[in-house]
Design an enzyme around this catalytic site. Structure first.
Site, PDB file in Angstrom:
ATOM      1  N   ASP A 148      41.168  26.435  41.939  1.00 17.92           N
ATOM      2  CA  ASP A 148      41.366  27.491  42.926  1.00 17.92           C
ATOM      3  C   ASP A 148      40.863  27.064  44.305  1.00 17.92           C
ATOM      4  OD1 ASP A 148      42.184  30.080  43.683  1.00 17.92           O
ATOM      5  OD2 ASP A 148      41.327  30.968  41.877  1.00 17.92           O
ATOM      6  N   TRP A 184      47.355  29.112  47.277  1.00 11.64           N
ATOM      7  CA  TRP A 184      47.938  30.382  47.756  1.00 11.64           C
ATOM      8  C   TRP A 184      48.745  30.263  49.047  1.00 11.64           C
ATOM      9  CZ3 TRP A 184      42.405  31.578  49.238  1.00 11.64           C
ATOM     10  CH2 TRP A 184      41.533  31.474  48.153  1.00 11.64           C
ATOM     11  N   ASP A 204      48.087  36.163  44.889  1.00 13.82           N
ATOM     12  CA  ASP A 204      48.151  36.647  43.515  1.00 13.82           C
ATOM     13  C   ASP A 204      49.240  37.705  43.365  1.00 13.82           C
ATOM     14  OD1 ASP A 204      46.013  35.023  43.047  1.00 13.82           O
ATOM     15  OD2 ASP A 204      44.610  36.612  42.525  1.00 13.82           O
TER      16      ASP A 204
END
Length: 295
Positions: A148, A184, A204
């Protein structure tokens, strides 16, 4: 002529070293991830074993779902040698024991970290620990790593460099480990193939609006996806209200269909332990899966 040959060899050498050399991701990854199902609650060895058992019971491996991935909230600290330590209450026998159990069921095992100083849930990140973490994961039998981007720089070059450190560390273990970048942002797509097997291109997906946003982003990035590396618009969301997030049945099925058209990774985030007949029918549609898995 000789100098040209030498330069060509050197360029080839640089390309090999600066790429993820694991032979994985020839088609988009398929499996299950805990995040949309459990979030942080219930991330325990017992529940992971139950999920593995359920995936076998539902015959999901037959349809291509081979990875069982633990997301955030499994780790708590590092020991004196810098080795990441799992929650001993949740995983009393450690992570290797649960990886062995998952493997015994004919599945592959995945785990989670972060390129920053902490994970999104405030657990230990991998910044500065890339080599030791990669070796630790390999020793545990990890087959898939999601990294992440919380508590990390947003500078593009630094982000690429951090992911590059983990890529090289994974290569150095000698174990094929699918590497999933979770940054992202669409700006990972042009370089994603040099860094990992997939790269997140948006935020997300928690509701239909965010799902549609990922679709709109991804339609402009199709040229960057190819065998070995794929655009990742995030995980699948089921329709069972027992999971942490869920869509309507129609939205969930539409997401699955559109993800397949986009050749996206298919990581189930539905309530695995209480999978509805509707969701199971969605995720085992072989014609739709074939579209996703067509290289």
């Amino acid at each position: 002529m000789k100098s040209i040959l030498v330069v060509s060899v050197l360029l080839c050498f640089v390309f090999v070293v600066k790429s993820l050399d694991n032979g994985l991701g020839l088609t988009p990854a398929m499996g299950y991830n805990t995040w949309n199902d459990f979030r942080c609650d219930g991330i325990t060895a017992d529940n992971i074993k139950k999920v593995a058992d359920k995936m076998v019971e539902l015959n999901l491996v037959h349809f291509g779902y081979e990875y069982l991935n633990i997301d955030d909230c499994w780790a708590v600290t590092r020991d004196a040698n810098g080795v990441v330590v799992a929650n001993q209450t949740a995983f009393p026998e450690g992570i290797k024991a649960i990886a062995d159990y998952v493997h015994s069921k004919g599945l592959k095992f995945g785990i989670y970290t972060d390129r920053g100083t902490q994970t999104c849930a405030g657990r230990p990140g991998s910044q500065g620990y890339e080599e030791i973490d990669a070796q630790t994961y390999a020793s545990w039998g990890v087959d898939y790593l999601k990294e992440d981007s919380c508590y990390a720089t947003g500078d593009h070059d630094q982000a690429f460099a951090q992911y590059g450190k983990m890529r090289d560390a994974l290569n150095a273990t000698g174990r094929p480990i699918y590497f999933s970048l979770c940054g992202w942002n669409s700006w990972y797509a042009p370089v994603g193939y040099t860094l990992g097997n997939s790269w997140r291109i948006g935020g997300d997906v928690n509701e239909w609006e965010s799902a549609w946003n990922s679709i709109e982003i991804n339609v402009n990035l199709t040229s960057f996806a190819k065998p070995g590396g794929w655009n990742d618009p995030d995980m699948l969301v089921g329709s069972h209200p027992g999971s942490a997030v869920y869509l309507s049945p129609e939205q969930s099925r539409t997401q699955f269909s559109l993800w397949s058209v986009m050749a996206a990774p298919l990581l189930i985030g539905a309530n695995m332990l209480n999978m509805s007949d509707y969701d199971l029918e969605t995720y085992t549609n072989q014609e739709v899966i074939a579209i996703d898995q067509d290289p």
